[in-house]
Write a protein that holds these residues in place. Sequence first.
Motif, short mmCIF file in Angstrom:
data_model
loop_
_atom_site.label_atom_id
_atom_site.label_comp_id
_atom_site.label_asym_id
_atom_site.label_seq_id
_atom_site.Cartn_x
_atom_site.Cartn_y
_atom_site.Cartn_z
N PHE A 24 0.84 -1.21 0.00
CA PHE A 24 0.00 0.00 0.00
C PHE A 24 0.87 1.25 0.00
CE2 PHE A 24 -4.06 2.03 1.50
CZ PHE A 24 -3.56 3.28 1.82
N GLU A 25 1.81 1.31 0.94
CA GLU A 25 2.66 2.50 1.07
C GLU A 25 3.50 2.72 -0.18
OE1 GLU A 25 2.17 4.55 3.32
OE2 GLU A 25 1.96 3.70 5.32
N ALA A 26 4.03 1.63 -0.72
CA ALA A 26 4.88 1.75 -1.90
C ALA A 26 4.09 2.25 -3.11
CB ALA A 26 5.53 0.41 -2.21
N LEU A 27 2.91 1.70 -3.33
CA LEU A 27 2.12 2.08 -4.49
C LEU A 27 1.58 3.49 -4.37
CD1 LEU A 27 0.16 -1.24 -5.18
CD2 LEU A 27 2.18 -0.37 -6.37
N THR A 28 1.09 3.86 -3.19
CA THR A 28 0.55 5.22 -3.04
C THR A 28 1.67 6.26 -3.16
OG1 THR A 28 0.65 4.98 -0.62
CG2 THR A 28 -1.45 4.55 -1.70
N ARG A 29 2.88 5.94 -2.67
CA ARG A 29 4.00 6.87 -2.83
C ARG A 29 4.39 7.03 -4.29
NH1 ARG A 29 6.38 4.23 1.64
NH2 ARG A 29 7.68 3.06 0.19
N SER A 30 4.33 5.93 -5.03
CA SER A 30 4.81 5.96 -6.41
C SER A 30 3.90 6.75 -7.33
CB SER A 30 4.97 4.53 -6.94
OG SER A 30 3.72 3.90 -7.07
N VAL A 31 2.62 6.90 -6.95
CA VAL A 31 1.68 7.61 -7.82
C VAL A 31 1.26 8.95 -7.21
CG1 VAL A 31 0.81 5.44 -8.75
CG2 VAL A 31 -0.36 6.49 -6.81
N ALA A 32 1.90 9.34 -6.11
CA ALA A 32 1.51 10.59 -5.43
C ALA A 32 1.77 11.79 -6.32
CB ALA A 32 2.29 10.72 -4.12
N ILE A 33 0.86 12.78 -6.22
CA ILE A 33 1.02 14.03 -6.96
C ILE A 33 0.92 15.19 -5.99
CG2 ILE A 33 0.10 13.10 -9.11
CD1 ILE A 33 -2.57 14.41 -8.42
N GLN A 34 1.42 16.33 -6.39
CA GLN A 34 1.34 17.50 -5.52
C GLN A 34 -0.08 18.07 -5.52
OE1 GLN A 34 4.22 20.54 -5.82
NE2 GLN A 34 5.78 19.21 -4.93
N ASP A 35 -0.51 18.54 -4.36
CA ASP A 35 -1.84 19.10 -4.16
C ASP A 35 -2.92 18.18 -4.73
OD1 ASP A 35 -3.75 20.92 -3.32
OD2 ASP A 35 -3.72 22.02 -5.22
N PRO A 36 -2.99 16.94 -4.24
CA PRO A 36 -3.99 16.00 -4.77
C PRO A 36 -5.39 16.35 -4.30
CG PRO A 36 -2.88 15.03 -2.89
CD PRO A 36 -2.20 16.36 -3.15
N GLN A 37 -6.37 15.95 -5.08
CA GLN A 37 -7.76 16.10 -4.65
C GLN A 37 -8.10 15.09 -3.57
OE1 GLN A 37 -9.08 16.38 -9.08
NE2 GLN A 37 -10.87 16.89 -7.86
N VAL A 38 -7.32 14.00 -3.54
CA VAL A 38 -7.55 12.93 -2.58
C VAL A 38 -6.33 12.80 -1.68
CG1 VAL A 38 -7.95 10.46 -2.27
CG2 VAL A 38 -9.08 11.69 -4.15
N LYS A 39 -6.54 12.92 -0.39
CA LYS A 39 -5.48 12.72 0.59
C LYS A 39 -5.59 11.31 1.13
CE LYS A 39 -3.62 14.46 4.97
NZ LYS A 39 -3.85 15.38 6.12
N ILE A 40 -4.59 10.48 0.86
CA ILE A 40 -4.60 9.08 1.29
C ILE A 40 -3.73 8.95 2.54
CG2 ILE A 40 -4.06 6.70 0.69
CD1 ILE A 40 -4.49 7.40 -2.24
N GLU A 41 -4.36 8.62 3.65
CA GLU A 41 -3.64 8.43 4.91
C GLU A 41 -3.04 7.03 4.96
OE1 GLU A 41 -3.17 10.78 6.99
OE2 GLU A 41 -4.85 12.20 6.91
N SER A 42 -1.97 6.86 5.74
CA SER A 42 -1.40 5.52 5.95
C SER A 42 -2.42 4.64 6.66
CB SER A 42 -0.12 5.61 6.79
OG SER A 42 0.89 6.30 6.08
N PRO A 43 -2.46 3.35 6.32
CA PRO A 43 -3.46 2.47 6.94
C PRO A 43 -3.20 2.27 8.42
CG PRO A 43 -2.46 1.45 4.99
CD PRO A 43 -1.63 2.65 5.32
N LYS A 44 -4.28 2.04 9.16
CA LYS A 44 -4.17 1.61 10.55
C LYS A 44 -4.01 0.09 10.53
CE LYS A 44 -7.30 5.22 12.29
NZ LYS A 44 -6.29 6.02 12.99
N GLU A 45 -3.00 -0.43 11.21
CA GLU A 45 -2.79 -1.87 11.25
C GLU A 45 -3.70 -2.47 12.31
OE1 GLU A 45 0.67 -5.17 12.26
OE2 GLU A 45 1.29 -3.10 11.80
#
Length: 502
Positions: free
Chosen positions: A222-243
Amino acid sequence: MAADRFLSTLKYVAGTKPTFNLSEIAAYLDEPRTVGQMYEALQPHLHGLGLTANKTGEDYTISRLMPSPAYILSTSEEKRLNAYLSLDTMPSFLEAAIEQYISRKTGKEWSDSIILERLRRAIVAQKDDYWKPTGKRSLQYTKGYSVLGYLAYHFPVYFMQARHLFAQLARDGLLKQQMTILDLGTGPGVMPLAIEDFWMCLDSARSTVLSVERSKEHIEAFEALTRSVAIQDPQVKIESPKEADITLPRDIPLPENVDLMIFSNVLNELAGLPVAERADIVMSYGEKLAPDGMLLIIEPAEEATSTGLRVLALALKKRGLSIYAPCTFIWGTNCTPDRCWSFQTASSIRPTRIMNSLAGCNEQFRYVNSDIKYSYVILRKDGKVRTSCQIPKNTKALRLSKIHMNVGKRITVVAAKMSEDIGDADTHLYRLCDGSAEKPVYAVLPAFHIVPSNRELGSVPYGTVLELRNVLVRYNPVHDAYNLLVSRNTAIRMLGQGDPGQ
């Protein structure tokens, strides 16, 4: 001052006053605290509590958040959405991100023959496990190559089918200008990434996506994929998952006033639990929904899993949630869902590069997953339903629960179309439901009987409520079901709105 006592006190005061000063809370507390200390404890929970805080001198004015307005699509957004739904491949950057992650995790190129063979074994093991009897399935997808196999085989289809579900929400006016979304059992982040991708079709809508996942391996992906596609000032803010384990909702700190909760292809993994226990788990999360919030549950279209979803949905309806879609309870009765196999379809996707490489063997059919078929239910807290059908006064429609008394007779029924064509080129077949049937009912339309007066049966979308006049009732003993034979003398017309754009 325990944090939970402070927050519960604040919620109580907020429920009695639309606006108040933070300093007023001190009078309710056992231990004295300064305004600064109280604000520090409150600040992380403001949005979840549906509150705002504005500094006023040495104090803070606390106010209830006004509900975010519904997001209404513009004409240009509708055109953009139509083009978006016509795409048959994942975004190239996301496909590349999955390839890079597999290569990094294995230490070899994903296309290496050894890696491909290990992925094949993982995929076959997952599929074999899925088809075991309910009590013997593990369906973990949580370690090593099981996660990589999930990325290679399941991820693309789940990602692409999410587009159609979000399009339905958008076109029905169920999205908001600003949303809090919670994805439960997120895995490697399929839904958060699909949300980020879909929201780029919208001009100004924004959302914050929270998620829960128990597997460290999935969280790493999850962390790797969301980091790899992150853009500046996104419309969607994706928080790190709660384990955390989603079967223990009371142990997970969650925000209040969630607008949308998603269970995507995860509740079927709890099939070993009784339906009542699964419903209790879902309802525990439902307590955190906003007053106009909704639950979206998605499952594979396979018969046992799809039917299990309908049984669960009815249990949730009996606990007070309303089924917004796809079901319509035309007569206000509860259905008998244990044989309700109903699913949505969309155009197939193009296999990814990984799928094509995996298929380079003697059993290529095992490794290509491209069909979009899924079962879903949208449930709400506020009683809102997608189709509120009123049968015209001059219509003498028969409830499907009475169909067994009318075999051999011609009748009129009002029912929702609950499948695409599951027949063949010679005989078209569609599942019907009015919320009262005890056994499956199908509309049967031979190709040579198609005329303008009945053609609408095949063209209207999944979920549309129809009036069918002059259909002949037949019993099918092989399938213990009833067929309504549609002929040239049958008149069919639409009474309710189905899923748009499908």
